[in-house]
Scaffold this active site. Structure first.
Site, PDB file in Angstrom:
ATOM      1  N   GLY A  12       0.637  -1.022   0.134  1.00  9.33           N
ATOM      2  CA  GLY A  12      -0.026   0.137  -0.312  1.00  9.33           C
ATOM      3  C   GLY A  12       0.797   1.165  -0.184  1.00  9.33           C
ATOM      4  CG  ASN A 101      -4.081  -0.096 -12.551  1.00  4.18           C
ATOM      5  OD1 ASN A 101      -3.476  -0.141 -12.073  1.00  4.18           O
ATOM      6  ND2 ASN A 101      -2.923  -0.971 -13.745  1.00  4.18           N
ATOM      7  CG  HIS A 103       1.519  -1.654 -15.804  1.00  2.00           C
ATOM      8  ND1 HIS A 103       1.362  -3.145 -15.514  1.00  2.00           N
ATOM      9  CD2 HIS A 103       2.285  -2.192 -16.782  1.00  2.00           C
ATOM     10  CE1 HIS A 103       1.713  -3.852 -15.909  1.00  2.00           C
ATOM     11  NE2 HIS A 103       3.179  -3.347 -16.749  1.00  2.00           N
ATOM     12  CD  GLU A 173       5.453   2.956  -9.380  1.00  2.00           C
ATOM     13  OE1 GLU A 173       5.099   1.735 -10.285  1.00  2.00           O
ATOM     14  OE2 GLU A 173       4.873   2.443  -8.009  1.00  2.00           O
TER      15      GLU A 173
END
Length: 186
Positions: A12, A101, A103, A173
């Site tokens: 997480g 999402n 990736h 990210e």
């Protein structure tokens, strides 16, 4: 107020970054974190941040229970952050272009079922690619085939291991995922 549900299966770290990013936001908030793994690290992270975390079984995630949870929390947008399961067609139908999402590669390269984490980074190294990065995309009924929203790149170094490349990709990210969510919801 726009309410986000984060779906996560692992530790997480991305979910935590997203929650922290929106803590002081007056128009966007993470309302719940949902996991398909009863011992996922994301549960403890959520609890430490005061966010409700809920484990649902595979059956519950494909049936009425998930729909009840999303309605109960008045969810507007779903974020998959390291979620390693397929989203039901019913959820896709109810949330068109409202599920994204992230990736850890530059799709369409190194995507699809079973391509996650260090497997992706090792595939990049095995192919001797000179760059990698992240893809944030809408989801559809096929793994990693949804419309691309944004891609951010980093160099692949000759000295890279899957772990060192993963570290640089994680930095992308952590920076771009929350920012992209905010842009999409503003």
């Amino acid at each position: 107020m726009k309410n986000i549900a984060i779906f996560a299966s692992g530790e997480g770290t991305n979910a935590e970054r997203i929650v922290r990013y929106f803590l002081e936001n007056s128009t966007i908030r993470v309302a719940i974190i949902i996991t398909n793994k009863p011992n996922a690290g994301v549960i403890k992270r959520a609890e430490s941040l005061g966010i409700h975390a809920l484990f649902l079984t595979k059956e519950e995630l494909q049936g009425e229970r998930i729909m009840e949870v999303l309605k109960e929390h008045d969810i507007d947008f779903i974020v998959l952050a390291g979620y390693l399961a397929k989203i039901s067609d019913e959820i896709l139908h109810i949330f068109p272009n409202h599920i994204i999402n992230i990736h850890p590669s530059l799709l369409p390269k190194y995507g699809g079922k079973g391509m996650y984490g260090l497997k992706v980074h090792q595939a990049v190294l095995d192919a001797k690619d000179k760059e990698s990065g992240i893809t944030i995309h809408y989801i559809n009924s096929e793994y990693d085939k949804g419309e691309v929203i944004v891609q951010e790149k980093c160099e692949v170094l000759d000295s890279d291991t899957a772990e060192s490349l993963a570290e640089r990709v994680h930095k992308l990210e952590y920076k771009y995922f929350p920012e992209t969510i905010e842009k999409l919801l503003s």
